[in-house]
Every structure is written in structure tokens, then in C-alpha cells.
Design an enzyme around this catalytic site. Structure first.
Site, PDB file in Angstrom:
ATOM      1  N   ARG A  48      47.924  34.722  26.347  1.00 57.05           N
ATOM      2  CA  ARG A  48      47.144  35.608  27.211  1.00 57.05           C
ATOM      3  C   ARG A  48      46.374  36.604  26.358  1.00 57.05           C
ATOM      4  O   ARG A  48      45.236  36.956  26.675  1.00 57.05           O
ATOM      5  CB  ARG A  48      48.045  36.346  28.208  1.00 57.05           C
ATOM      6  CG  ARG A  48      47.266  37.395  29.016  1.00 57.05           C
ATOM      7  CD  ARG A  48      48.020  37.976  30.185  1.00 57.05           C
ATOM      8  NE  ARG A  48      49.439  38.092  30.045  1.00 57.05           N
ATOM      9  CZ  ARG A  48      50.094  39.088  29.424  1.00 57.05           C
ATOM     10  NH1 ARG A  48      49.404  40.048  28.816  1.00 57.05           N
ATOM     11  NH2 ARG A  48      51.403  39.105  29.389  1.00 57.05           N
ATOM     12  N   TYR A 101      23.384  38.669  42.713  1.00 59.22           N
ATOM     13  CA  TYR A 101      24.197  37.554  43.180  1.00 59.22           C
ATOM     14  C   TYR A 101      25.140  38.015  44.287  1.00 59.22           C
ATOM     15  O   TYR A 101      25.725  39.094  44.204  1.00 59.22           O
ATOM     16  CB  TYR A 101      24.975  36.977  41.994  1.00 59.22           C
ATOM     17  CG  TYR A 101      26.115  36.066  42.372  1.00 59.22           C
ATOM     18  CD1 TYR A 101      25.910  34.969  43.206  1.00 59.22           C
ATOM     19  CD2 TYR A 101      27.397  36.301  41.895  1.00 59.22           C
ATOM     20  CE1 TYR A 101      26.963  34.135  43.558  1.00 59.22           C
ATOM     21  CE2 TYR A 101      28.452  35.472  42.238  1.00 59.22           C
ATOM     22  CZ  TYR A 101      28.228  34.390  43.075  1.00 59.22           C
ATOM     23  OH  TYR A 101      29.270  33.574  43.422  1.00 59.22           O
ATOM     24  N   ASP A 173      23.336  40.731  33.187  1.00 64.09           N
ATOM     25  CA  ASP A 173      23.810  39.396  33.532  1.00 64.09           C
ATOM     26  C   ASP A 173      22.756  38.396  33.052  1.00 64.09           C
ATOM     27  O   ASP A 173      21.667  38.323  33.597  1.00 64.09           O
ATOM     28  CB  ASP A 173      24.019  39.278  35.044  1.00 64.09           C
ATOM     29  CG  ASP A 173      24.687  37.978  35.453  1.00 64.09           C
ATOM     30  OD1 ASP A 173      24.517  36.981  34.720  1.00 64.09           O
ATOM     31  OD2 ASP A 173      25.361  37.942  36.497  1.00 64.09           O
ATOM     32  N   LYS A 198      28.146  28.082  34.288  1.00 64.38           N
ATOM     33  CA  LYS A 198      26.789  27.615  34.513  1.00 64.38           C
ATOM     34  C   LYS A 198      26.204  26.950  33.256  1.00 64.38           C
ATOM     35  O   LYS A 198      26.741  25.974  32.773  1.00 64.38           O
ATOM     36  CB  LYS A 198      25.926  28.773  35.005  1.00 64.38           C
ATOM     37  CG  LYS A 198      26.571  29.649  36.104  1.00 64.38           C
ATOM     38  CD  LYS A 198      26.993  28.883  37.327  1.00 64.38           C
ATOM     39  CE  LYS A 198      27.344  29.748  38.523  1.00 64.38           C
ATOM     40  NZ  LYS A 198      28.475  30.641  38.392  1.00 64.38           N
TER      41      LYS A 198
END
Length: 386
Positions: A48, A101, A173, A198
Site C-alpha cells: 500500500r 467532468y 486535469d 483513459k
């Protein structure tokens, strides 16, 4: 993407295996690592916090964006959430685009309602409105350029400089363009975020996000919090992302070429009421494209000139465009913004942002552009007959 960036992407993580000389780096799936002795941990102690495969892709992401370091997260939204929780406290203000978004809008609005911090959605292309928001001394300013879904472009350098003068951290972004076509850190941004789901991965089989910072101290703080709240990316996802990055430049080149051909076709289509793409002189912010982008990207949107029945008929007739959310894969996708990607926004908020009920967003893939245009043409003809 510069020639050096393209080479970095292709060689991402290659030849790093000192044990066996694997050209492609192995996947380190171990969740934990033994200590050399009491109070003597190795470089990695628990996955982690850090993982060799994740380390490799983080180094590449930082190099591609020109940052001091990167943090890979388990989703694009967790990357955004990580940034907001690190830089915002109760009472602090976030300034965000009014046409961002839908998932980002939903997160910001819901956290605002819970009192975690405040948000103000503004048209960042309207400098009077933006200056008024900056006068309220925000702690964080988020930019999307081009915006999702209307492909509006804003002047990143000017807004990031104004944010810094207002005492705010700026974050861009860069999902729609990727490092191939834009590097916001070089334009003055403090942070860059990506939905790696993406273009960076490009094969619609990974969900991941990333935050890249210019300042090494910010990298350390973000890394500490990512481990603290458990949003770091998985080893197998890191491996797949490394694989995707190696073809990023040629994928983007082909998709962008296809997009320009489709834009040219759609300009002649009478069932298209309005077309959105940064290459168009009438597109909002077109004048900034040459200054900060190295291309127009492979995303486009258009308003259908008709009602819901026409829209349904058009979508049903498509064969090469898949009706689905997300973007940036090798396959072409089409989505109905109001009921899919931006369903989390109220009807009033969508109207204020200029998102109409007939707006369709296309993520252009790497298929032959003639096949894609023929598919669209057949769908338009079918819809006009029904």
C-alpha cells in the site's frame, strides 16, 4: 510529445530487471516484504505504501509531465479526492470550472454540502468571473483544458499565475490531451492529474489515476496521504499502464488524425446543430491552443439537431461507435452526456454550463477513419428516415 518524451514512453521500465535481465519489468504482486532484521526494513515494506511495479510507472509519469514525482492512485476520482483532501480544510474554497467532468462536479458539490470545504463553479474563460472568485482567496484552483465535454480551452499560464498570486495551488486535469499534447507543469501549474484509465493506458482494461507535482515536498506529502487513506494503485494495474504508455504517442497520433477527418465530415452534416472541437476557430479558447497544446486531441462533441426519438435512432444505428462512458481507448466510443458522464449534475447546472440534452461526446479511436465516417453517415441517414 517531444522526441525525448516518446522515447521515454517506449522505454518505460525496460531493462530494469537486474536479476534475470527481463526486457519487460516483472509484476511484483507481493503484498508485504520481509525485514532484513529488527528495525531494518527494506526499500519496500508493504505494497500500500510502495511497490516496485508502481514505482516504475510513477517514475515514467513524472518524466513525461516534467514533474518531481508522481503518485499512482486506484482511480481518477481518487486522484482528485487525494488532492482536495491534502490542500483543503473546512472553510477553504475550491474554484472549479462550471463545465467540468460530471464525476468531479458530483464530488465537489457533495463535499461542499457536507461542509468539508467550499466550492465555487465559474466560467474560467470569463476573466471577470474568475477574478471575482480569486478575490475570495481560494486554496485550490482546478482547471480542465480542454474541458469535458465542451472542449473549451482556457489560458493555463495566465490562470495558474493568477491562482499563485491569490495564494492558491493550481491543478490541471490533463486527461483529454495527455503528456503527448500538453504539459501543464511547464505552463505554470503546481499539479497535474490524470485519469490513467483513459489515454495513458489506452486499452479500456485499467481503472487508475495519477497526481504529478512540480515540488518534491508536495510529492512527499501527497505520497504520505495516499498511503494513509489507502488510494494507491495496484501492481497489476501498474504493469498494464506501463504497457499502455509504450504506445501512447502513436495511438494519440492516429486518433487525432481520425478526429480531424470526422470533424471535417460533421461540419457538412445538417443533423449536427453545433460542433465542439479545439481545431475550430469558433471553439471557445481556440486562440490559446497554439500557445499551450501540440495538437487538437481526439475528443469531440456535437449537438444533434433533433429530438430524443432521433437521438435514439441515431445511436442504435451505429456499429463501429460503442455507446459507453469513458474515453481514450483504441476503440471509438460515443456517450450521451446528460444521461451518462454528467448525470451527476443537476439539469440546471448542465444548462448553466451549456450542456444540452442532445449533446453527444465522441472519443475517437484508432480504427480506419473512412470506416468511422461511413458508420456515422449511415446512422445519420437511418435517423433521418425513422
Amino acid at each position: 510529445m517531444t522526441r525525448k518524451q516518446a522515447t521515454i514512453a517506449v522505454h518505460s521500465g525496460l531493462n530494469d530487471d537486474e536479476q534475470y535481465g527481463c526486457v519487460v519489468p516483472p509484476i511484483y504482486l507481493s503484498s508485504t516484504y520481509n525485514f532484513l532484521d529488527f528495525k531494518q526494513p527494506r526499500m519496500h515494506d508493504y505494497s500500500r505504501r510502495s511497490n516496485p511495479t508502481r514505482d516504475a510507472v510513477q517514475r515514467v509519469l513524472a518524466e513525461l509531465e516534467g514533474g518531481a514525482g508522481a503518485i499512482l492512485t486506484n482511480t481518477g476520482m481518487s486522484a482528485i479526492h487525494l488532492v482536495t483532501m491534502v490542500f483543503l480544510k473546512p472553510g477553504d474554497l475550491l474554484v472549479a470550472p462550471h463545465d467540468c467532468y460530471g464525476g468531479s462536479y458530483r464530488l465537489f458539490e457533495s463535499m461542499n454540502k457536507r461542509g468539508a470545504w467550499r466550492v465555487k463553479f465559474v466560467d474560467q474563460g470569463n476573466y471577470v468571473e474568475l477574478e471575482a472568485a480569486l478575490a475570495e482567496h481560494p486554496k485550490l484552483v482546478l482547471l480542465e483544458s480542454p474541458s469535458n465535454p465542451l472542449l473549451r480551452v482556457v489560458d493555463i499560464a495566465v490562470i495558474c499565475n493568477a491562482a499563485r498570486n491569490a495564494g492558491a495551488v493550481s491543478v490541471v486535469d490533463n486527461t483529454f490531451l495527455s503528456p503527448v499534447l500538453q504539459n501543464p507543469l511547464a505552463l505554470g501549474a503546481d499539479l497535474v492529474i490524470h485519469s490513467c484509465t483513459k489515454y495513458l493506458n489506452g486499452h479500456s482494461d485499467v481503472v487508475a489515476g495519477a497526481v504529478i507535482a512540480k515540488d518534491p515536498d508536495l510529492v512527499k506529502e501527497l505520497m504520505w496521504w495516499a498511503n494513509n487513506i489507502g488510494v494507491t494503485g495496484a501492481a497489476f494495474d501498474s504493469y498494464l499502464l506501463l504497457r499502455g504508455l509504450r504506445t501512447l504517442a502513436p495511438r494519440m497520433a492516429t486518433a487525432q488524425y481520425n478526429a480531424l477527418a470526422i470533424v471535417e465530415y460533421l461540419q457538412q452534416q445538417p443533423l449536427v446543430k453545433k460542433l465542439y472541437h479545439p481545431s475550430l476557430p469558433e471553439n471557445v479558447g481556440h486562440e490559446y491552443v497554439a500557445r499551450q497544446q501540440r495538437g487538437f486531441g481526439a475528443m469531440l462533441s456535437f449537438e444533434l439537431n433533433g429530438d430524443e426519438m432521433l437521438l435514439r435512432s441515431f445511436l442504435k444505428a451505429l456499429q463501429f461507435f460503442t455507446l459507453a462512458e469513458s474515453l481514450g481507448g483504441v476503440e471509438s466510443l460515443i456517450s450521451h452526456t446528460a444521461t451518462m458522464t454528467h448525470a451527476g449534475m443537476s439539469e440546471e447546472a448542465r444548462a448553466a454550463a451549456g450542456i444540452s440534452e442532445t449533446l453527444l461526446r465522441i472519443s475517437v479511436g484508432i480504427e480506419d477513419h473512412k470506416d468511422l465516417i461511413a458508420d456515422l453517415d449511415n446512422a445519420f441517414r437511418t435517423a433521418s428516415r425513422d
